[in-house]
Enzyme design. Structure first.
Site, PDB file in Angstrom:
ATOM      1  N   CYS A   5       0.853  -1.136  -0.042  1.00  0.00           N
ATOM      2  CA  CYS A   5      -0.174  -0.028   0.066  1.00  0.00           C
ATOM      3  C   CYS A   5       0.654   1.334   0.136  1.00  0.00           C
ATOM      4  O   CYS A   5       0.831   2.021  -0.957  1.00  0.00           O
ATOM      5  CB  CYS A   5      -0.739   0.115   1.334  1.00  0.00           C
TER       6      CYS A   5
HETATM    7  N1  SAJ Z   1       6.343   2.554   8.717  1.00  0.00           N
HETATM    8  C1  SAJ Z   1       7.480   3.101   9.229  1.00  0.00           C
HETATM    9  N2  SAJ Z   1       7.323   3.999  10.122  1.00  0.00           N
HETATM   10  C2  SAJ Z   1       6.074   4.390  10.369  1.00  0.00           C
HETATM   11  C3  SAJ Z   1       4.845   3.443  10.024  1.00  0.00           C
HETATM   12  C4  SAJ Z   1       5.104   2.561   9.131  1.00  0.00           C
HETATM   13  O1  SAJ Z   1       8.727   2.793   8.639  1.00  0.00           O
HETATM   14  O2  SAJ Z   1       5.932   5.304  11.323  1.00  0.00           O
HETATM   15  C5  SAJ Z   1       6.829   1.298   7.859  1.00  0.00           C
HETATM   16  C6  SAJ Z   1       6.324   0.001   8.116  1.00  0.00           C
HETATM   17  O3  SAJ Z   1       7.510  -0.551   8.669  1.00  0.00           O
HETATM   18  C7  SAJ Z   1       5.806  -0.886   6.835  1.00  0.00           C
HETATM   19  C8  SAJ Z   1       5.411   0.382   5.831  1.00  0.00           C
HETATM   20  O4  SAJ Z   1       5.763   1.591   6.535  1.00  0.00           O
HETATM   21  O5  SAJ Z   1       7.220  -1.280   6.273  1.00  0.00           O
HETATM   22  C9  SAJ Z   1       3.921   0.467   6.016  1.00  0.00           C
HETATM   23  O6  SAJ Z   1       3.453   0.506   7.082  1.00  0.00           O
HETATM   24  P1  SAJ Z   1       1.893   0.375   7.610  1.00  0.00           P
HETATM   25  O7  SAJ Z   1       1.549   0.480   8.941  1.00  0.00           O
HETATM   26  O8  SAJ Z   1       1.362   1.713   6.785  1.00  0.00           O
HETATM   27  O9  SAJ Z   1       1.461  -0.858   7.134  1.00  0.00           O
HETATM   28  P2  SAJ Z   1       0.459  -1.441   5.957  1.00  0.00           P
HETATM   29  O10 SAJ Z   1       0.626  -1.145   4.539  1.00  0.00           O
HETATM   30  O11 SAJ Z   1       0.299  -2.847   6.223  1.00  0.00           O
HETATM   31  O12 SAJ Z   1      -1.068  -0.919   6.345  1.00  0.00           O
HETATM   32  C10 SAJ Z   1      -1.290  -0.022   5.571  1.00  0.00           C
HETATM   33  C11 SAJ Z   1      -2.566   0.835   6.994  1.00  0.00           C
HETATM   34  N3  SAJ Z   1      -1.800   0.980   8.060  1.00  0.00           N
HETATM   35  C12 SAJ Z   1      -2.115   1.948   8.880  1.00  0.00           C
HETATM   36  O13 SAJ Z   1      -2.956   2.744   8.805  1.00  0.00           O
HETATM   37  C13 SAJ Z   1      -1.567   1.831  10.340  1.00  0.00           C
HETATM   38  C14 SAJ Z   1      -3.426   1.733   6.218  1.00  0.00           C
HETATM   39  O14 SAJ Z   1      -2.576   2.694   5.622  1.00  0.00           O
HETATM   40  C15 SAJ Z   1      -4.267   0.946   4.975  1.00  0.00           C
HETATM   41  O15 SAJ Z   1      -5.431   0.420   5.650  1.00  0.00           O
HETATM   42  C16 SAJ Z   1      -3.686   0.016   4.547  1.00  0.00           C
HETATM   43  O16 SAJ Z   1      -1.883   0.103   4.470  1.00  0.00           O
HETATM   44  C17 SAJ Z   1      -3.935  -0.435   3.001  1.00  0.00           C
HETATM   45  O17 SAJ Z   1      -4.395  -1.507   2.842  1.00  0.00           O
HETATM   46  O18 SAJ Z   1      -3.801   0.655   2.365  1.00  0.00           O
END
Ligand code: SAJ
Length: 444
Positions: free
Chosen positions: A281
């Site tokens: 995502c």
């Molecule tokens: N990450 C960081 N720093 C942060 C947050 C995340 O480095 O502060 C990294 C994570 O380790 C990961 C990536 O970014 O590698 C994505 O992290 P994520 O928590 O956004 O994980 P996803 O992609 O599984 O889930 C996201 C959902 N997450 C949250 O809202 C917390 C949301 O954006 C969507 O519902 C989902 O993608 C989607 O399906 O679009």
């Protein structure tokens, strides 16, 4: 006049079927979004037919063999054995469906442009089977204008007319894989219609299946809400990754800075640096917005820059590791024994798609480090043309390493034990900061 009466009758009959739970729900795409949704619709009492091009997935569903961690094994088994949920490989059963939810991937091409092959392919199939009285809802993340501008004309090739014969909405998925607090059922669900009749039937359906519905004015607004959510995350993760690089040069602790900044009870929210951004995502969705903006003649500087900063983080991690090996162990990366701790793209999930940990792994491999990895969720992985298998964590393993890099913070790892045994640890997730500060542990 007759047409108007039949349209009203048709809408009333679909509303009735939803109210009585007789409406048959089709879910196209049984992945990390589709299968949890299919389970929720079946739990709400609707008969559900899942459609997936992957026959193995259909066999697993029909055999009640769960493959999505966010789905409860027992619930799936009960629903399948109770005949409430069935999976099929083809579209022949589409006419049986009253509600059709589409949850197929929206990846990027190698030039980082939107790839709607799955969405438009499914839409084309649906147009061949569409019948009067059906509601179609696109849940896949995409740029504004996809549902109304690209799907609708294909669906109307059936000869049916939206709002009169069938209904069409966009309701973006908001699955956060591994999140046990916010699930498919209790996460607010945005719903954007192509017209008032579509809104009425879709609202009735989603309100019956999920806890909270947030209605917006159009399908395009709903599409934009979702890409904005993930673009917002990509920006903020990139900003804090850039802060980590500044702190590295200032010899300041970025985690201390971020945690202290988050002590302000307003106007800020926590994002943390890491080895990069993975998943299906955050690395991808902002480029859907970038594509649409470009079509409008707007250059989105932030999206390109955020992507660049986030994609650079694996290089920053390996360069920092090289400095540590040289300064602390008088070793070059070439020949250094390095343990990669975690290859999934985030903690406690089994998904390594676009995982930055794999890029860190690859960069070390390119610099001829002697590599091993551990990931309890991912037993083997290919780095270049070399197959690696996850190793057991032991004191001896930790003691034998020149460097341990924490790339994914799985909660199954005994970090206290790791710190006690390892010569040098680079923690790119800041996870060990909660255990104290240690001479042999360096945070990103
Ligand atoms: N990450 C960081 N720093 C942060 C947050 C995340 O480095 O502060 C990294 C994570 O380790 C990961 C990536 O970014 O590698 C994505 O992290 P994520 O928590 O956004 O994980 P996803 O992609 O599984 O889930 C996201 C959902 N997450 C949250 O809202 C917390 C949301 O954006 C969507 O519902 C989902 O993608 C989607 O399906 O679009």
């Amino acid at each position: 006049m007759l047409g108007a009466v039949s349209t009203l009758h048709q809408e009333a009959s679909l509303l009735d079927k939803i109210r009585t739970k007789e409406a048959v729900v089709g879910v196209i795409g049984l992945g990390y979004v589709g299968l949890p949704f299919a389970v929720e619709a079946a739990k709400a009492g609707f008969p559900v037919i899942g459609v997936d091009q992957n026959q193995d997935r259909c066999d697993q569903v029909n055999g009640a063999r769960n493959y999505i961690r966010d789905v409860d094994d027992t619930e799936l088994k009960e629903l399948v054995e109770g005949g409430k949920l069935v999976a099929t490989h083809d579209f022949s059963r589409v006419p049986e469906m009253d509600v059709i939810v589409i949850a197929v991937p929206t990846p990027l091409t190698k030039n980082l442009t939107p790839d709607l092959t799955y969405v438009l392919g499914v839409t084309d199939e649906l147009s061949r089977h569409l019948r009067a009285g059906q509601l179609v809802s696109l849940e896949s993340t995409t740029y504004p204008g996809t549902t109304e501008g690209e799907m609708l004309p294909i669906l109307e090739r059936s000869g049916l007319k939206v709002e009169e014969d069938f209904y069409l909405v966009h309701s973006p998925e908001r699955v956060d894989p591994g999140n046990i607090k916010y699930t498919t059922k209790n996460t607010h669900k945005v719903l954007g219609p192509v017209g008032p009749r579509s809104l009425e039937v879709a609202k009735a359906f989603y309100e019956t299946t999920l806890d909270h519905i947030v209605v917006v004015s159009s399908a395009s607004a709903a599409e934009l809400v979702k890409v904005w959510e993930n673009t917002f995350r990509a920006y903020n993760i990139a900003a804090v990754n850039e802060l980590a690089m500044i702190c590295d040069q200032l010899r300041l602790n970025v985690w201390e800075v971020v945690d202290a900044a988050n002590s302000k009870p307003f106007g800020i929210m926590p994002f943390y640096p890491g080895p990069g951004v993975g998943g299906h995502c955050i690395p991808l969705d902002p480029h859907y917005l970038e594509h649409k903006a470009k079509e409008l003649g707007i250059t989105t500087e932030f999206i390109a820059l955020a992507g660049k900063v986030n994609r650079n983080m694996p290089h920053f991690v390996v360069d920092k590791a090289a400095r540590l090996l040289s300064d602390r162990a008088a070793k070059a990366v070439n020949g250094a024994k390095v343990l990669i701790l975690g290859v999934a793209y985030k903690g406690d999930i089994d998904d390594d798609r676009e995982s930055p940990a794999l890029e860190v792994f690859r960069l070390f491999h390119e610099r001829s480090a002697v590599l091993q990895y551990h990931d309890p969720f991912i037993p083997k992985t290919m780095i270049g043309d070399t197959l690696f298998e996850s190793v057991e964590l032991t004191d001896e393993l930790f003691q034998s390493m020149d460097l341990v890099v924490i790339t994914t913070n799985h909660s199954t790892v005994d970090y206290q034990g790791l710190i006690g045994q390892a010569r040098l640890v680079l923690d790119t997730r800041g996870h060990t900061r909660t255990l104290g500060s240690f001479d042999n542990v360096v945070l990103l």
